[in-house]
Structure formats: structure tokens, C-alpha cells
Design an enzyme around this catalytic site. Sequence first.
Site, PDB file in Angstrom:
ATOM      1  N   CYS A 173      17.529   7.611 -12.456  1.00 58.57           N
ATOM      2  CA  CYS A 173      16.585   7.144 -13.482  1.00 58.57           C
ATOM      3  C   CYS A 173      17.177   6.200 -14.517  1.00 58.57           C
ATOM      4  O   CYS A 173      16.706   5.074 -14.655  1.00 58.57           O
ATOM      5  CB  CYS A 173      15.961   8.346 -14.174  1.00 58.57           C
ATOM      6  SG  CYS A 173      15.176   9.436 -13.000  1.00 58.57           S
ATOM      7  N   PHE A 217      22.543  14.658 -25.959  1.00 55.88           N
ATOM      8  CA  PHE A 217      22.869  13.350 -25.368  1.00 55.88           C
ATOM      9  C   PHE A 217      23.937  12.597 -26.147  1.00 55.88           C
ATOM     10  O   PHE A 217      23.929  11.381 -26.239  1.00 55.88           O
ATOM     11  CB  PHE A 217      21.598  12.506 -25.142  1.00 55.88           C
ATOM     12  CG  PHE A 217      20.929  12.920 -23.876  1.00 55.88           C
ATOM     13  CD1 PHE A 217      20.275  14.139 -23.798  1.00 55.88           C
ATOM     14  CD2 PHE A 217      21.015  12.140 -22.730  1.00 55.88           C
ATOM     15  CE1 PHE A 217      19.720  14.579 -22.605  1.00 55.88           C
ATOM     16  CE2 PHE A 217      20.457  12.568 -21.529  1.00 55.88           C
ATOM     17  CZ  PHE A 217      19.812  13.787 -21.478  1.00 55.88           C
TER      18      PHE A 217
HETATM   19  C1  UGA Z   1      16.590  11.740 -16.937  1.00 62.49           C
HETATM   20  C2  UGA Z   1      15.855  12.184 -18.212  1.00 62.49           C
HETATM   21  O1  UGA Z   1      16.697  13.059 -18.977  1.00 62.49           O
HETATM   22  C3  UGA Z   1      14.539  12.893 -17.859  1.00 62.49           C
HETATM   23  O2  UGA Z   1      13.835  13.200 -19.055  1.00 62.49           O
HETATM   24  C4  UGA Z   1      13.693  11.943 -16.993  1.00 62.49           C
HETATM   25  O3  UGA Z   1      12.497  12.556 -16.579  1.00 62.49           O
HETATM   26  C5  UGA Z   1      14.484  11.557 -15.746  1.00 62.49           C
HETATM   27  O4  UGA Z   1      15.720  10.922 -16.156  1.00 62.49           O
HETATM   28  C6  UGA Z   1      13.617  10.605 -14.956  1.00 62.49           C
HETATM   29  O5  UGA Z   1      13.300   9.530 -15.472  1.00 62.49           O
HETATM   30  O6  UGA Z   1      13.153  10.996 -13.888  1.00 62.49           O
HETATM   31  P1  UGA Z   1      18.164  12.972 -15.153  1.00 62.49           P
HETATM   32  O7  UGA Z   1      18.446  11.608 -14.618  1.00 62.49           O
HETATM   33  O8  UGA Z   1      17.824  14.071 -14.214  1.00 62.49           O
HETATM   34  O9  UGA Z   1      16.953  12.911 -16.216  1.00 62.49           O
HETATM   35  O10 UGA Z   1      19.472  13.458 -15.918  1.00 62.49           O
HETATM   36  P2  UGA Z   1      20.040  13.549 -17.409  1.00 62.49           P
HETATM   37  O11 UGA Z   1      20.326  14.950 -17.715  1.00 62.49           O
HETATM   38  O12 UGA Z   1      19.191  12.823 -18.366  1.00 62.49           O
HETATM   39  O13 UGA Z   1      21.427  12.793 -17.244  1.00 62.49           O
HETATM   40  C7  UGA Z   1      21.504  11.416 -16.876  1.00 62.49           C
HETATM   41  C8  UGA Z   1      22.937  10.944 -16.896  1.00 62.49           C
HETATM   42  O14 UGA Z   1      23.447  10.908 -18.227  1.00 62.49           O
HETATM   43  C9  UGA Z   1      23.901  11.838 -16.120  1.00 62.49           C
HETATM   44  O15 UGA Z   1      24.814  11.029 -15.423  1.00 62.49           O
HETATM   45  C10 UGA Z   1      24.602  12.637 -17.194  1.00 62.49           C
HETATM   46  O16 UGA Z   1      25.878  13.085 -16.824  1.00 62.49           O
HETATM   47  C11 UGA Z   1      24.681  11.607 -18.300  1.00 62.49           C
HETATM   48  N1  UGA Z   1      24.809  12.201 -19.652  1.00 62.49           N
HETATM   49  C12 UGA Z   1      23.808  12.933 -20.179  1.00 62.49           C
HETATM   50  C13 UGA Z   1      25.967  11.963 -20.390  1.00 62.49           C
HETATM   51  O17 UGA Z   1      26.910  11.268 -19.932  1.00 62.49           O
HETATM   52  N2  UGA Z   1      26.060  12.480 -21.656  1.00 62.49           N
HETATM   53  C14 UGA Z   1      25.075  13.227 -22.204  1.00 62.49           C
HETATM   54  O18 UGA Z   1      25.233  13.658 -23.384  1.00 62.49           O
HETATM   55  C15 UGA Z   1      23.918  13.466 -21.453  1.00 62.49           C
END
Ligand code: UGA
Length: 433
Positions: free
Chosen positions: A263, A252
Site C-alpha cells: 500500500c 508510526f
Molecule cells: C497500511 C495502512 O496502515 C492501513 O491503514 C491501510 O489500510 C493499508 O496500508 C492499505 O492501504 O491497504 P499495511 O501496509 O498493512 O497497512 O501496514 P502498516 O502497518 O501500515 O505498515 C506499512 C509499512 O510501514 C511496513 O513496512 C512497516 O514496517 C512500516 N512501518 C510502520 C515503519 O517502518 N514504522 C512504523 O512506525 C510503522
Amino acid sequence: MKKKICIIGTGYVGLITAVGLSSFGNNVIGVDIDEEKVRKLNKGESTLYEPGLEEYLEDNLNNKRISFTTDIEMAILQSEIIFIAVGTPSNENGEAELKYLYNVLDSIIKYSNTYKLVVTKSTVPVGTNRKIKEYFISNKKDFLDIVSNPEFLREGKAIFDFFHPDRIIIGYENENARKIMEEIYSPFLRTTVPFLWCNWETAELIKYASNGFLALKIAYINQISNLCEISGADVYLVAKGMGMDGRIGSKFLHPGPGYGGSCFPKDTRALSKIAESFGTKISLIDAVIDANEKQKEHVFNRFKNKLGDLKNKKIGILGLAFKAETDDIRESPAIYIIDKLKKEKCIISAHDPKARKNFSKIFPDIQYVEDLYDVANDAEAILILTEWNEYKTMDLYEIKKRMKNPYIFDTRKVLREEELKEKGFDYNFVGLK
Ligand code: UGA
């Protein structure tokens, strides 16, 4: 022992949970108000794109362990355990909207005459499960029990996450409820998956505090990346160097156009409101929300400053989903950026392997192409907004050949700088000068 379970709400969380619990051998009924969805699911057609989901769905249907219905009364009557997995979207004040949850509770109250364990999977504000218990009691259904069991599935990796959770959090208040939850999750009790047993409020807050913290990490690296763009530091190496410290961790810390999805945006807003409702403030979370909005703006402004007047310029967009491996576009940074490009009167051609259909419901009037190379035709610039694997390996000679002006702004760093240089592109990355 096999359990009779119903899961109310077959959106993201509900459907994955239903399929996962039926794979454990339980009899699961998924309930939804959407007849079309129920019809499709009973035929084995997934209603959302999630790798592996359809295979599990089909297997459980074939083994008659899962079915879907709109008949909530029948589902409640036949089940000893009821999972609630309805949405809790932001209302206009940024708080979690609980009306769908309370509709379900009213049905549970109406149709339950014997003991049932109700499990809250939906993300709900701190104090909600206690209020639910009081609601049961005030409706003379004190035999209904409640546990809080927040979910931590990531879209795109949800099936893996269901079967390999980092932890299982259960908020409970009586031993019988704990015993039933132990039975439901017994396949994990035999593994190294850690369980955390706590009260309702703690479980509820673990969910918000976790999402808030992950959002904070992203907002932080995005702000560091803005400093890198000016100072000449390389944000990808900065993140790598930070991540080598075990206390920080490397995950992250990938900069980009801002987080999106169903979320983080809603849960950060809700966490801020929850704190307010208890008379306190989590100013860091307010700063995260603000920083994330500014990041989208920053990315757009950098693009605009590079191209000057955008009017009538043809822009190719690669990626519409809020992240790869999903067709979900909720709060995707692409929505903000395309809206801005439209206001500048650009001609937009967009590709996404899975999310075009969902996106076209919001933006019916831009061009959508099936073949990613077509976004390059006569384009003055390409903007990469989602980190799909196929963008990592695209033929850059072919892309360049089709473009009017070979400029790529890669906001996810899916491409390699050396290759872009070698092939004669002008380019930018988020977090690099
Ligand atoms: C997130 C959490 O990671 C899960 O643990 C949680 O269960 C879920 O929300 C929820 O509450 O239901 P999700 O929304 O599917 O999961 O996706 P993520 O992989 O966490 O990414 C979220 C956002 O952050 C995306 O737009 C992604 O591109 C962005 N991101 C993620 C970044 O910009 N940089 C990173 O290093 C990681």
C-alpha cells in the site's frame, strides 16, 4: 436484514471483507479468476497468512453464508450489492493501474439488468467513481449506483480492524445508496464507530491522504534517526518524547529499514501522480518517496561500511516479510537489501516464519532455513529486517555460539541493547550511534 453480496477479487481486501460481511449474517459470494484459489477457499484453506482469518472462513463456510466461484455472471445475477476489491497496482509511470477494475465494470455492465449497488473498495484515483457512474450511463445502465468505500485494514491485524474500525468512510451521491450502506454496516451503527458521509472525490482522497500521511511520519522519523546516528541522540527516546504530545501521537514513529508493503509505496506514488493530473504538486509526498528509497540504501550502506568487503561472507537474515504477522513480501525492504548483498557476492541464509515461500519465488538461489538459529551457523553478521516476536525472545547465547563473528544489525530494534552488550555482541540499531 440479510443482504446478497458478491465481492469481486479475493486478494487481501476482498477476502477479509467477504469473511467479515458474511460474519454479519449476509450471504456472500467471493469471485476470483484464479481457479486454484477458489478451490482452496471453498475448502476453508486461506490463500494468505492472516491471523484469525481461517477460523472465520471455516465458520462462515459451515454456516453456508459464504462461497467462492469463478463464475462472475452467476455471482452478479444473484447479488444486489457488488463490492469491487481488485488490485490497483502501480503501472510503469507510478499511476494506479485500473485495467482490472474496468474488466470488472465491463462484467457488471454485461450481466446487470436490474438495480445494483456497486461499492468500490479498491484504492482508486480521485475522480474514478464519478467516471464509473458516467461509464454506467454511457453503457445504458444508469440504474447501476456506485459508492466509494475505502478500506483501512492493516495486514497482520486485518480481522481485528474489520470488526473494530477507527472509522467508516462512504462517498455517495444518492440517498438510496446511503440507506443500503447503512444497512450493510448496521452492526457498527449501534457502536461508537464514527461514519463519515461525503462525496466520491472526498472518500477517494481520504484514503490516499491517510496512507500518504502515515508514510510521511515514517519517512520523517527515519530521517531524524539518521541524524541521531551521527549526533548521539537516541531516536527511540526522541520518538517517545515527540509522541507524548497528543497533537503528534506516538504511532508510526518507529524507525526502520524503510516502509514496504502493498500500500504505502504504491499509494504514495499514485498520490503524486493524481496531484500532477490535476495540475498541482504535493512536493512533500515526492520527498517521502525519495526519503524511503534512500533509507533502504542508508541501512545497506551502514551494514556494508561496518563489514568492509562483503565478498564470500556468510550473512544471516532474520525476517523477509515487509512487516511481522504477514507472509506478504511486496516491496519489502528485504528485497532491496538481499539484492544488494547478492551483488556483493555474499552467502545468504534467510529465515522468516511465514514469508519464505513467497520470497523464494523472487530469490530461488539463496538458502532458506526453517529453524531461525540456523542462519547463525558460521555467519559473519546477522541482519534483522522484520520485527517477528520470535526474534525478540531468541536465545542469544545459542546465536553467538554458532556465529563466526558475533555482529548483529537490528534494523527493527527487536533486541535489547543491554542484553547484546552483556552477551558480548557487537551490534548496531537504526537510529543509534
Ligand atoms: C497500511 C495502512 O496502515 C492501513 O491503514 C491501510 O489500510 C493499508 O496500508 C492499505 O492501504 O491497504 P499495511 O501496509 O498493512 O497497512 O501496514 P502498516 O502497518 O501500515 O505498515 C506499512 C509499512 O510501514 C511496513 O513496512 C512497516 O514496517 C512500516 N512501518 C510502520 C515503519 O517502518 N514504522 C512504523 O512506525 C510503522
